[in-house]
Design a protein around this motif. Structure first.
Motif, PDB file in Angstrom:
ATOM      1  N   GLU A  30      28.722  46.858  39.893  1.00 57.16           N
ATOM      2  CA  GLU A  30      29.840  46.467  39.040  1.00 57.16           C
ATOM      3  C   GLU A  30      30.624  45.310  39.658  1.00 57.16           C
ATOM      4  OE1 GLU A  30      30.494  47.489  35.901  1.00 57.16           O
ATOM      5  OE2 GLU A  30      28.578  48.540  36.112  1.00 57.16           O
ATOM      6  N   VAL A  31      30.795  45.339  40.964  1.00 53.50           N
ATOM      7  CA  VAL A  31      31.502  44.250  41.653  1.00 53.50           C
ATOM      8  C   VAL A  31      30.711  42.954  41.514  1.00 53.50           C
ATOM      9  CG1 VAL A  31      32.228  43.400  43.916  1.00 53.50           C
ATOM     10  CG2 VAL A  31      32.736  45.750  43.262  1.00 53.50           C
ATOM     11  N   VAL A  32      29.400  43.019  41.685  1.00 53.66           N
ATOM     12  CA  VAL A  32      28.556  41.829  41.547  1.00 53.66           C
ATOM     13  C   VAL A  32      28.670  41.269  40.126  1.00 53.66           C
ATOM     14  CG1 VAL A  32      26.148  41.042  41.474  1.00 53.66           C
ATOM     15  CG2 VAL A  32      26.965  42.410  43.405  1.00 53.66           C
ATOM     16  N   LYS A  33      28.650  42.124  39.109  1.00 54.17           N
ATOM     17  CA  LYS A  33      28.798  41.657  37.727  1.00 54.17           C
ATOM     18  C   LYS A  33      30.117  40.921  37.545  1.00 54.17           C
ATOM     19  CE  LYS A  33      26.308  45.336  35.335  1.00 54.17           C
ATOM     20  NZ  LYS A  33      26.475  46.450  34.387  1.00 54.17           N
ATOM     21  N   ALA A  34      31.196  41.518  38.056  1.00 54.05           N
ATOM     22  CA  ALA A  34      32.520  40.913  37.910  1.00 54.05           C
ATOM     23  C   ALA A  34      32.588  39.572  38.632  1.00 54.05           C
ATOM     24  CB  ALA A  34      33.586  41.868  38.439  1.00 54.05           C
ATOM     25  N   ILE A  35      32.024  39.496  39.816  1.00 53.69           N
ATOM     26  CA  ILE A  35      32.040  38.239  40.581  1.00 53.69           C
ATOM     27  C   ILE A  35      31.215  37.175  39.871  1.00 53.69           C
ATOM     28  CG2 ILE A  35      31.241  37.161  42.729  1.00 53.69           C
ATOM     29  CD1 ILE A  35      32.137  39.741  44.170  1.00 53.69           C
ATOM     30  N   ARG A  36      30.064  37.566  39.323  1.00 55.04           N
ATOM     31  CA  ARG A  36      29.240  36.593  38.594  1.00 55.04           C
ATOM     32  C   ARG A  36      30.002  36.020  37.404  1.00 55.04           C
ATOM     33  NH1 ARG A  36      23.482  39.719  38.811  1.00 55.04           N
ATOM     34  NH2 ARG A  36      22.885  38.974  40.869  1.00 55.04           N
ATOM     35  N   LEU A  38      33.248  35.723  37.116  1.00 56.35           N
ATOM     36  CA  LEU A  38      34.278  34.830  37.647  1.00 56.35           C
ATOM     37  C   LEU A  38      33.684  33.498  38.088  1.00 56.35           C
ATOM     38  CD1 LEU A  38      36.430  37.326  39.732  1.00 56.35           C
ATOM     39  CD2 LEU A  38      37.131  36.106  37.673  1.00 56.35           C
ATOM     40  N   LEU A  39      32.556  33.538  38.790  1.00 58.92           N
ATOM     41  CA  LEU A  39      31.931  32.315  39.296  1.00 58.92           C
ATOM     42  C   LEU A  39      31.347  31.452  38.180  1.00 58.92           C
ATOM     43  CD1 LEU A  39      30.154  33.634  42.517  1.00 58.92           C
ATOM     44  CD2 LEU A  39      32.268  32.294  42.362  1.00 58.92           C
ATOM     45  N   SER A  40      30.905  32.086  37.113  1.00 53.17           N
ATOM     46  CA  SER A  40      30.319  31.328  36.012  1.00 53.17           C
ATOM     47  C   SER A  40      31.390  30.708  35.123  1.00 53.17           C
ATOM     48  CB  SER A  40      29.412  32.227  35.168  1.00 53.17           C
ATOM     49  OG  SER A  40      30.201  33.168  34.459  1.00 53.17           O
ATOM     50  N   GLY A  41      32.640  31.114  35.343  1.00 49.22           N
ATOM     51  CA  GLY A  41      33.720  30.582  34.516  1.00 49.22           C
ATOM     52  C   GLY A  41      33.871  31.305  33.200  1.00 49.22           C
ATOM     53  N   ASP A  45      33.849  38.965  28.071  1.00 51.76           N
ATOM     54  CA  ASP A  45      32.663  39.821  28.079  1.00 51.76           C
ATOM     55  C   ASP A  45      31.674  39.297  27.046  1.00 51.76           C
ATOM     56  OD1 ASP A  45      30.853  41.839  28.303  1.00 51.76           O
ATOM     57  OD2 ASP A  45      32.170  43.439  27.633  1.00 51.76           O
ATOM     58  N   ASP A  46      30.464  38.963  27.463  1.00 51.81           N
ATOM     59  CA  ASP A  46      29.460  38.464  26.530  1.00 51.81           C
ATOM     60  C   ASP A  46      28.360  39.496  26.277  1.00 51.81           C
ATOM     61  OD1 ASP A  46      28.328  38.304  29.018  1.00 51.81           O
ATOM     62  OD2 ASP A  46      27.582  36.264  28.823  1.00 51.81           O
ATOM     63  N   THR A  47      28.746  40.742  26.290  1.00 54.98           N
ATOM     64  CA  THR A  47      27.797  41.828  26.053  1.00 54.98           C
ATOM     65  C   THR A  47      27.308  41.791  24.609  1.00 54.98           C
ATOM     66  OG1 THR A  47      28.943  43.204  27.664  1.00 54.98           O
ATOM     67  CG2 THR A  47      27.524  44.346  26.093  1.00 54.98           C
ATOM     68  N   ILE A  48      26.007  42.010  24.436  1.00 56.06           N
ATOM     69  CA  ILE A  48      25.399  42.091  23.112  1.00 56.06           C
ATOM     70  C   ILE A  48      25.042  43.547  22.860  1.00 56.06           C
ATOM     71  CG2 ILE A  48      23.462  41.363  21.657  1.00 56.06           C
ATOM     72  CD1 ILE A  48      25.174  39.010  22.405  1.00 56.06           C
ATOM     73  N   LEU A  49      25.444  44.052  21.698  1.00 63.30           N
ATOM     74  CA  LEU A  49      25.185  45.451  21.333  1.00 63.30           C
ATOM     75  C   LEU A  49      24.227  45.517  20.156  1.00 63.30           C
ATOM     76  CD1 LEU A  49      28.927  46.573  21.363  1.00 63.30           C
ATOM     77  CD2 LEU A  49      27.237  47.083  23.124  1.00 63.30           C
TER      78      LEU A  49
END
Length: 114
Positions: A30-36, A38-41, A45-49
Motif C-alpha cells: 500500500e505504501v508503494v502504491k501511494a508513493i508511485r 505521488l511520484l507520477s504526479g 485515484d485512477d482505479t477502473i472497476l
C-alpha cells in the motif's frame, strides 16, 4: 469495574495469531502504491472497476448498475460489450447527487404536549 468483573477477566486469556510478515508485506504494498501515485504526479485515484466491483463499492446489486448504464444515468465506458467505470468519475457522480445537510430545526419545532 467491579471486583466480580475483574475476577472474571483475570481468568481469561486471549491468543492473537498475527502473521507479521504478511502484515508487513501488505502494508508495504500500500505504501508503494501511494508513493508511485505521488511520484507520477497523479494524486487522483485512477482505479477502473467492472460491474461487480462497482456494485460492491456502491453496495448495490449488479442489475441496478446495468439499469443505470442503460439509461446513461451513471458515467461508464464500454469496451465492446464490457462495462467499465473510473472510480474517480463515480465519486464525482456521487458528489453531484449529494443531499445537502439541513439546518437545525427551529426552536419551536418540538412542542410540549400538555
Amino acid at each position: 469495574m467491579s471486583k466480580h468483573k475483574q475476577g472474571e477477566l483475570r481468568g481469561l486469556k486471549a491468543e492473537v495469531n498475527i502473521d507479521t510478515q504478511e502484515l508487513v508485506r501488505e502494508i508495504s504494498q500500500e505504501v508503494v502504491k501511494a508513493i508511485r501515485l505521488l511520484l507520477s504526479g497523479r494524486l487522483e485515484d485512477d482505479t477502473i472497476l467492472d460491474v461487480d466491483g462497482l456494485a460492491k463499492y456502491l453496495d448495490v446489486k449488479p442489475n441496478w448498475i446495468y439499469q443505470q448504464t442503460h439509461v446513461n444515468a451513471i458515467p461508464h465506458h464500454k469496451l465492446g460489450s464490457q462495462l467499465r467505470f473510473r472510480k474517480q468519475e463515480i465519486d464525482k457522480w456521487l458528489d453531484s447527487h449529494k443531499c445537502p445537510a439541513t439546518s437545525p430545526p427551529p426552536a419551536n419545532f418540538l412542542r410540549r404536549i400538555k
